[in-house]
Enzyme design. Structure first.
Site, PDB file in Angstrom:
ATOM      1  N   THR A 178      -1.324   0.825  -3.630  1.00 16.16           N
ATOM      2  CA  THR A 178       0.427   0.485  -4.090  1.00 16.16           C
ATOM      3  C   THR A 178       0.647  -0.819  -2.982  1.00 16.16           C
ATOM      4  OG1 THR A 178      -0.015   3.017  -3.522  1.00 16.16           O
ATOM      5  CG2 THR A 178       1.915   2.000  -3.127  1.00 16.16           C
ATOM      6  N   THR A 228       4.052   1.833  -7.059  1.00  8.90           N
ATOM      7  CA  THR A 228       2.604   1.425  -7.612  1.00  8.90           C
ATOM      8  C   THR A 228       1.551   1.685  -9.112  1.00  8.90           C
ATOM      9  OG1 THR A 228       0.167   3.147  -6.578  1.00  8.90           O
ATOM     10  CG2 THR A 228       2.601   4.205  -7.472  1.00  8.90           C
ATOM     11  N   GLU A 247      -1.269   3.496  -8.981  1.00  8.75           N
ATOM     12  CA  GLU A 247      -1.877   4.567  -8.240  1.00  8.75           C
ATOM     13  C   GLU A 247      -3.613   3.200  -7.886  1.00  8.75           C
ATOM     14  OE1 GLU A 247      -4.492   8.202  -7.340  1.00  8.75           O
ATOM     15  OE2 GLU A 247      -1.685   6.925  -7.144  1.00  8.75           O
ATOM     16  N   GLU A 259      -1.258   7.115 -12.897  1.00  2.00           N
ATOM     17  CA  GLU A 259      -0.538   8.464 -11.105  1.00  2.00           C
ATOM     18  C   GLU A 259      -0.604   9.476 -11.605  1.00  2.00           C
ATOM     19  OE1 GLU A 259       1.310   7.684  -8.704  1.00  2.00           O
ATOM     20  OE2 GLU A 259       0.867   5.464  -8.988  1.00  2.00           O
ATOM     21  N   SER A 301       3.889  12.620  -3.780  1.00  2.00           N
ATOM     22  CA  SER A 301       3.088  10.923  -3.484  1.00  2.00           C
ATOM     23  C   SER A 301       3.267  10.794  -1.628  1.00  2.00           C
ATOM     24  CB  SER A 301       4.367  10.622  -3.971  1.00  2.00           C
ATOM     25  OG  SER A 301       3.587   9.295  -3.331  1.00  2.00           O
ATOM     26  N   SER A 302       2.372  10.282  -0.530  1.00  2.00           N
ATOM     27  CA  SER A 302       2.405  10.086   0.015  1.00  2.00           C
ATOM     28  C   SER A 302       3.819   8.701   0.553  1.00  2.00           C
ATOM     29  CB  SER A 302       1.021   9.779   1.177  1.00  2.00           C
ATOM     30  OG  SER A 302       0.383  10.848   0.822  1.00  2.00           O
ATOM     31  N   GLY A 325      -1.520   3.254   0.425  1.00  5.28           N
ATOM     32  CA  GLY A 325      -2.267   3.645   1.419  1.00  5.28           C
ATOM     33  C   GLY A 325      -2.549   4.968   0.766  1.00  5.28           C
ATOM     34  N   GLY A 326      -2.036   5.082  -0.202  1.00  2.00           N
ATOM     35  CA  GLY A 326      -2.814   6.626  -0.469  1.00  2.00           C
ATOM     36  C   GLY A 326      -1.794   8.038   0.444  1.00  2.00           C
TER      37      GLY A 326
END
Length: 605
Positions: free
Chosen positions: A415, A433, A435, A454, A481-482, A502-503
Site C-alpha cells: 500500500t 492501494t 493490495e 483487493e 481494511s486495516s 503495511g496490511g
C-alpha cells in the site's frame, strides 16, 4: 506498499533510438544526453511554510508541492501526489485501486472522510473464493480476474476535489500525466519488486510489455516511461471519472477482468471475474463520519468501517489512556502497547466488516466504557495468550470475553500513504492501494495500469468455524481494511497527522508512532524511525531487527511474549505536524525501504 525510489529523477526524453523496441525504456547511459531534470533530493524531514507533502517518493512529493506552489490546496495536492504515485509506485497503488481519504478543514475545524474502498461485483456471494467446498489457494485467487474489485480511486479523487478542492481533476492530473510521459528512474527496489513478480508478469502480455521491456527486467538507473497511463490520465482529465464508471475506460477494465489476456502457452490457472458495466456504474464512494476518541487531551480522528484502523487505534488508545506511559521503562511500555494491540485485534476481527451489510458497533467499540472492561485483562507480570477471544462491546463486563476467538487473517501489505498540508492549515491523510505487490498482476491493455486484487482481503471462509465472520464476501460488499489515516487535533487545531502502508501492520505502526510521539516525547521523524513491533492477536509478535537484537526482547519473553523476526521492515509511515510558530514539519522514513520524501513549499524559518 511503500517503495522508495532512492535518488530518482524525472527524465525529459527525446524521441531517439535510445528507446528499446518502443517500449518506454531508456538505458542509464542515455539519460545524460536526454537532458534529465533531477527531482529534489530525498530527505525524511523538512520544515517551512506554505504547505507540506510527505510520501514515499520524491517525484510524487514534488508533484504535490508543484500544485501547492501554484495556489492549490491540500486536497488538490493530495490528488496530484496520488496520481504521481500511480506512475512511480505502480505496484502499490493507482487508478486501478482504492483507498481511504481523511480531510481536516482548518476553517471549520472539522474532520471529514471518504471511503473509496473497492467493491465486490453485485453477483458476488459468500463463496466467491470457494470451489468444490474448498477455499481457492491464495496465490491462484490473487492472480485472477476474480480478485478484482471495482476501482475506487478515481471516484475518491473526484469526490474530494468537488467537495473541498480548488482545482479541476484535469488540472491536478497534469503533473502525473507529464511524469508518465517523461519517465522516472528505476531504482533497486523497483527492480527487485519487478523480479519478485517476474514469473506472473510474464504471463500477461500487457504487463510484461510495460514492466519487462524487451523481455528483460528493467535496469537500475534506466528510465521507465508509461505513455499508456499518460493517455489514461489525459482521458480522465478531459472526460471526468465517467470514463471509468460507464465509459470506454471502464469497458476495457470489465473486458480485462472477465477474460484476462494471458500469454499463449501459459500454464498458470487464471480465473475470470464477474465484473460488469453495471458494477462500475453502481459504484459510489461513502462518506462515513470519522472515528473519534480523546487521548492525553488530544482529539484523535480516524477512518471508520469498512476500514478497521480507526476503531482499532481508538480502542487501543482508550485502553492505554488509563495509565501514564511517559515514565515507564521500555520493557513495561512495550508490554502494555503489545497487549493493547492484541486486545484491539481480537475485537476488530470479530466485529468489523462493511457497515452496509454488517452491524458494526462502532460507537461501542470506541467507547471508554468498553475499553475499561478490556483493559483489566492486562497484567504487567505476564502476557496474554493469543488468539484472545473478543469482548462484547454492547454488553461490556469487566475482564470478560465472549464466544470463540477469531484470528487475524492474512492481509496484503503493499500500500502507499501520503500526508499533505497547505498554507491555510488544511490537511489530508490518504492511504491507497492495489493490495499485493503488483496487485492482480493484470494490466489493462493500452491503459497502463495494474488492476487490484483487493477482494482477497475478504475472508475466503469463516476464520473460526461456527462463528459469524463479518468479512465474508457479499454482493457489492467492501472488504475490511486495516488502513488507518489519522488526524490529531489540539482544541480543534491540527497537531499532527500520519498514516502508513503495511496490511494489518498498518494499525500497529500508526498506534506505535502516535505513542512514541505523544507519550514518549519523540520528535515526529524519530517516532516514525523507531524500531517497530506488531502484535495482531497472534501467537507471536513480529519485530524488526533492532528490537530482535535488543535486551528488551529477552525481558518481554520472560513475561510470556513470543517473537518472530520480520526479515525486512514493518510499515513505512509519513506525517505532517503543525509547529507552534505556524511552520509545517513534514516527516517520512529515514531508512525503511530506502527512506521517504518530505518536502515543504518554502523551507526554513
Amino acid at each position: 506498499m511503500s517503495r522508495s525510489p532512492g535518488h530518482r529523477r524525472t527524465t525529459v526524453l527525446c524521441a531517439t533510438a535510445a528507446l528499446v523496441a518502443g517500449l518506454g525504456i531508456v538505458p542509464a547511459a542515455a539519460q545524460g544526453a536526454a537532458g534529465a531534470d533531477r527531482a529534489p533530493a530525498k530527505t525524511p524531514l523538512a520544515v517551512g511554510r506554505g504547505g507540506a507533502v510527505s510520501s514515499v517518493d520524491a517525484d510524487a512529493s514534488a508533484a504535490g508541492i508543484e500544485v501547492l506552489k501554484g495556489g492549490g490546496n491540500a486536497v488538490d495536492a493530495a490528488v496530484a501526489t496520488a496520481a504521481a504515485l500511480g506512475v512511480t509506485e505502480p505496484y502499490s497503488g493507482g487508478i486501478g485501486g482504492g483507498g481511504y481519504f481523511v480531510y481536516y478543514n482548518a476553517k471549520a475545524r472539522k474532520v471529514f472522510t471518504i471511503d473509496g474502498r473497492e467493491r465486490a461485483p453485485l453477483s458476488a456471494g459468500k463463496d466467491l473464493f470457494v470451489e468444490k467446498g474448498q477455499a481457492i489457494p491464495f496465490d491462484e485467487a490473487m492472480t485472477s480476474g476474480r480478485s478484482v474489485g471495482v476501482p475506487g480511486a478515481p471516484a475518491t479523487w473526484d469526490a474530494a476535489l468537488r467537495s473541498w478542492g480548488s482545482r479541476s481533476l484535469g488540472q491536478v492530473l497534469k503533473p502525473a500525466e507529464r511524469l508518465a510521459r517523461k519517465g522516472f528512474t528505476v531504482d533497486e527496489t523497483f527492480r527487485q519488486q519487478t523480479a519478485d513478480n517476474e514469473k506472473r508478469f510474464r504471463d500477461f502480455p500487457a504487463t510484461a510489455r510495460l514492466y519487462l521491456p524487451g523481455g528483460k527486467l528493467p535496469a537500475v538507473g534506466a528510465t521507465l516511461r508509461n505513455p499508456d497511463l499518460a493517455r489514461t490520465y489525459e482521458l480522465v482529465g478531459k472526460r471526468g471519472v465517467g470514463a471509468m464508471y460507464g465509459g470506454e475506460l471502464g469497458r476495457d477494465v470489465v473486458r480485462t477482468v472477465r477474460k484476462p489476456p494471458v500469454a499463449p502457452g501459459t500454464h498458470r490457472v487464471v480465473r475470470s471475474g464477474d465484473l460488469t458495466d453495471r458494477d462500475l456504474r453502481a459504484y459510489a464512494v461513502k462518506r462515513p463520519g470519522p472515528t473519534h476518541t480523546t487521548y492525553r487531551g488530544l482529539d484523535v480522528y480516524g477512518m471508520g468501517p469498512s476500514a478497521s484502523g480507526g476503531i482499532a487505534v481508538a480502542e487501543a488508545l482508550n485502553i492505554l489512556g488509563r495509565s501514564d506511559l511517559r515514565k515507564l521503562d521500555q520493557k513495561t511500555y512495550l508490554h502494555r502497547y503489545l497487549e493493547a494491540s492484541r486486545i484491539a485485534f481480537a475485537d476488530r476481527n470479530r466485529w468489523i466488516g462493511d457497515p452496509a451489510q454488517e452491524k458494526v458497533p462502532t460507537a461501542a467499540l470506541t467507547s471508554k466504557r468498553f475499553a475499561d472492561s478490556r483493559a483489566c485483562l492486562i497484567k504487567d507480570s505476564r502476557a496474554l495468550t493469543s488468539p484472545l477471544a473478543p469482548g462484547d462491546p454492547l454488553h461490556p463486563k469487566p475482564c470478560a470475553t465472549t464466544g470463540r476467538s477469531a484470528p487475524t487473517p492474512y492481509e496484503g501489505q503493499q500500500t502507499t500513504h501520503m500526508t499533505v498540508a497547505d498554507k491555510w492549515g488544511n490537511v489530508v491523510a490518504y492511504t491507497f492501494t492495489i493490495e499485493q505487490t503488483g496487485g492482480s498482476g493484470i494490466t489493462v491493455p493500452g491503459r497502463g495500469f495494474l488492476l487490484n486484487n483487493e477482494l482477497t482481503d475478504f475472508s475466503f471462509t469463516p476464520v473460526t468455524p461456527g462463528v459469524h465472520d463479518p468479512n465474508l464476501p457479499g454482493p457489492g460488499k467492501r472488504p475490511r481494511s486495516s488502513i488507518s489515516p489519522t488526524v490529531v487535533l489540539d482544541h480543534g487545531r491540527l497537531k499532527f497527522a500520519l498514516g502508513s502502508p503495511g496490511g494489518a501492520t498498518i494499525i500497529t505502526t500508526v498506534l506505535q508512532t502516535l505513542l512514541n510521539h505523544v507519550d514518549r516525547g519523540m520528535p515526529l521523524v524519530d517516532a516514525i524511525a523507531a524500531p517497530r513491533a506488531s502484535q495482531r492477536n497472534g501467537a507471536t509478535t513480529d519485530v524488526e531487527r533492532a528490537l530482535w537484537d535488543s535486551e528488551v526482547r529477552g525481558q518481554l519473553e520472560a513475561k510470556g511474549h513470543a517473537f518472530k523476526l520480520n526479515p525486512s521492515f514493518i510499515g513505512a509511515a509519513t506525517g505532517v505536524e503543525r509547529l507552534p510558530d505556524g511552520r509545517w514539519l513534514a516527516a517520512a522514513e529515514k531508512v525503511r525501504r530506502g527512506g521517504g520524501s518530505a518536502m515543504v513549499v518554502r523551507p526554513g524559518r
